[in-house]
Enzyme design. Structure first.
Site, short mmCIF file in Angstrom:
data_model
loop_
_atom_site.label_atom_id
_atom_site.label_comp_id
_atom_site.label_asym_id
_atom_site.label_seq_id
_atom_site.Cartn_x
_atom_site.Cartn_y
_atom_site.Cartn_z
N ASP A 150 0.80 -1.07 0.13
CA ASP A 150 -0.09 -0.05 0.01
C ASP A 150 0.93 1.20 0.00
O ASP A 150 0.94 1.95 0.92
CB ASP A 150 -1.07 0.12 1.22
CG ASP A 150 -2.10 1.03 1.03
OD1 ASP A 150 -2.31 1.65 -0.02
OD2 ASP A 150 -2.82 0.97 2.03
N CYS A 193 0.63 4.78 1.76
CA CYS A 193 -0.76 4.64 2.96
C CYS A 193 -0.49 5.85 3.90
O CYS A 193 0.69 6.06 4.22
CB CYS A 193 -0.72 3.39 3.64
SG CYS A 193 -2.04 3.22 4.66
N ASN A 233 -7.34 -1.99 7.37
CA ASN A 233 -7.25 -1.18 8.32
C ASN A 233 -7.45 0.44 8.00
O ASN A 233 -7.41 1.22 8.77
CB ASN A 233 -5.89 -1.16 9.07
CG ASN A 233 -4.81 -0.93 8.02
OD1 ASN A 233 -4.92 -0.70 6.88
ND2 ASN A 233 -3.52 -0.70 8.58
N GLU A 240 -12.58 8.47 10.72
CA GLU A 240 -13.24 8.65 12.13
C GLU A 240 -13.53 10.15 12.39
O GLU A 240 -12.86 11.07 12.05
CB GLU A 240 -12.08 8.16 13.24
CG GLU A 240 -12.23 6.69 13.45
CD GLU A 240 -11.16 6.51 14.68
OE1 GLU A 240 -10.68 5.30 14.71
OE2 GLU A 240 -10.68 7.38 15.30
N HIS A 251 4.11 4.73 13.31
CA HIS A 251 2.96 5.25 12.46
C HIS A 251 1.56 4.75 12.98
O HIS A 251 0.50 5.22 12.53
CB HIS A 251 2.94 4.40 11.19
CG HIS A 251 2.51 3.48 10.88
ND1 HIS A 251 3.03 2.03 11.84
CD2 HIS A 251 1.81 2.68 10.09
CE1 HIS A 251 2.42 1.06 11.37
NE2 HIS A 251 1.41 1.43 10.67
N LYS A 265 -15.67 2.19 8.19
CA LYS A 265 -14.79 1.36 7.61
C LYS A 265 -15.15 0.43 6.72
O LYS A 265 -16.49 0.48 6.45
CB LYS A 265 -14.35 0.24 8.63
CG LYS A 265 -13.61 0.81 9.82
CD LYS A 265 -13.15 -0.44 10.78
CE LYS A 265 -11.81 -0.93 10.30
NZ LYS A 265 -10.74 0.21 10.18
#
Length: 483
Positions: A97, A100, A204, A208, A405, A482
């Site tokens: 990814d 990310c 993940n 939010e 991270h 999610k």
């Protein structure tokens, strides 16, 4: 368990001394406490720290942050700085990814005024933000348009009206990597990215709504525009299928390149090539293009959030106090200038599950934050906290301006799904913490259950005490979206 000959330097720093019989060219340094070290040894992540120390051209130690856990070739939470002239570049040191990363928005809302709006806003965001495995979004791109995205990153998105011009200065590298070479990205990657710009993805990745629960550093918090009780919005996503395809394409090429340049690999997942070789330069250009896709992706996701807020409250973003605080990647390799043994040298710093953390007065920190240092955004799990930290001068010497991270996984997604049910996680979050969780798949809630992660508070405390970055504020999740 292997005998790693571990030496405790202090309560937060451990060393695996260079061992020639293992092919190590340098030491391994792991930031963590005894529990983190024990877990990393048990899942053999310390072996990966040792393996990275065997790569040609590594400068300084093979480093691991406190959120260390097992990854593809390199550990997640790993940092490796390679000499720009003599060192290698490895897709395994960036991950699948590519770029990310995390983006944080501040708002003008306090919790007391906002809480009555939370359920309806979460519902609206669940419809306005595309999410889920392989899900396409609202933006459909031709190959010609994708090429522009790969070259211009977030600037392309801003130019198309997805965000405000002022956003650029609050994105790492001003929103794009100029070394990107879109022509080096495969047609298959172009195809996979054609409808994924502005999509959250799965795993993940999340969106939010949060509240600033505690401020630790009032000066830095004021500079970042944060105060206790304030509502924030965090977005965690990356380069989606396009970046995954770039990594897959170049792993094949790098496997052959390792043999071509007589690079002895102790693990074939470390496949690499000299940065200055044709293969190394090709990967760097394609990876930078994927980074730009990720930056544009998060820019568009931020636009969907802004649009949802402005439509719901019938006010402009400025009227709502809604603005970008910062956007930073944590899966990336970049050529940077660092101080090493009293000299300025050029290094290709691999950060895989690690965040750049530039200290105060660094010229690459945008001017509004330069006096206090670069914002560092650390997402935790959906049941506990996330954090805002600031970069330090000490991290330049300790970790080439790098820090953790996130929380770091304690168990695999497969194991998490065997231990908990997604519906139970959803019920627990709501009934115990008042957190609204919305997901396309209950399985994704199970694999991302809070107990699948380390306590991010512990990770951040170690990071702070080790001087890698310093705490500014703690954020509490209120609503989680999610894939």
């Amino acid at each position: 368990m292997n005998d790693y000959k571990l030496e405790k330097i202090n309560d937060y720093k451990w060393m695996i001394p260079r061992q020639q019989d293992l092919g190590m060219l340098t030491d391994g340094i792991i930031f963590g406490d005894e529990d983190i070290i024990e877990h990393a040894a048990r899942e053999k992540t310390l072996d990966q720290v040792i393996n990275v120390a065997t790569l040609p051209g590594i400068v300084g130690a093979s480093l691991a942050m406190p959120d260390i856990h097992y990854g593809y070739g390199f550990p997640i939470g790993g940092v490796a700085a390679m000499d720009s002239q003599l060192g290698v570049i490895s897709p395994g040191g960036v991950g699948f990814d590519i770029s990310c990363g995390v983006r944080l928005y501040r708002t003008g809302f306090g919790y007391d005024d906002f809480k009555k709006h939370l359920p309806e806003l979460m519902s609206r965001l669940s419809f306005s933000v595309p999410k889920g495995v392989g899900t396409g979004g609202k933006i459909k791109l031709s190959a010609k348009q994708i090429r522009k995205v790969l070259g211009k990153g977030a600037l392309w998105a801003i130019g198309q009206g997805y965000g405000q011009e002022d956003d650029q200065q609050f994105i790492e590298d001003n929103g794009f990597m100029e070394e990107a070479e879109p022509d080096l990205v495969s047609s298959k990657a172009y195809q996979r990215g054609s409808d994924q710009l502005g999509t959250l993805g799965s795993g993940n990745h999340f969106l939010e709504l949060q509240m600033v629960e505690k401020v630790y550093d009032s000066q830095a918090a004021s500079v970042f525009g944060l105060q206790e009780g304030q509502i924030t919005v965090m977005i965690h996503s990356g380069s989606r299928g396009l970046g995954h395809q770039v990594c897959s394409d170049f792993l094949q090429l790098m496997g052959k390149a390792s043999a071509k340049y007589n690079i002895r690999l102790v693990d074939r997942q470390l496949a690499c090539a000299p940065l200055n070789s044709p293969e190394g330069r090709r990967y760097y250009g394609a990876m930078a293009a994927a980074v730009n896709f990720a930056l544009a992706n998060r820019q568009c996701l931020g636009h969907w959030v802004t649009e949802t807020f402005t439509k719901y409250f019938k006010q402009s973003a400025n009227g709502l106090g809604l603005g970008l605080l910062y956007d930073v990647s944590h899966n990336i390799a970049k050529v940077e200038t660092h101080s090493w043994k009293g000299k300025k040298i050029s290094l290709c710093v691999h950060r895989k599950g690690a965040t750049r953390a530039l200290g105060p007065h660094h010229e690459l920190v945008c001017r509004p934050y330069r006096e206090v240092g670069q914002p560092v955004i650390i997402p935790g799990d959906m049941g506990r906290y996330s954090y805002v930290l600031k970069g330090t001068e000490a991290s330049e010497h300790e970790s080439f301006s790098s820090t953790c991270h996130g929380a770091g996984r304690m168990m695999s997604r497969t194991k998490a799904k065997k231990m908990v049910r997604g519906q139970d996680v959803k019920n627990y979050l709501l009934q115990r913490h008042g957190i609204i969780a919305i997901a396309d798949s209950m399985a994704s809630l199970a694999e991302e259950a809070p107990q699948a992660y380390k306590d991010v508070k512990k990770v951040v405390d170690i990071t702070h005490k080790a001087g890698l970055s310093e705490k500014v504020a703690r954020l509490k999740p209120l609503g989680v979206l999610k894939g």
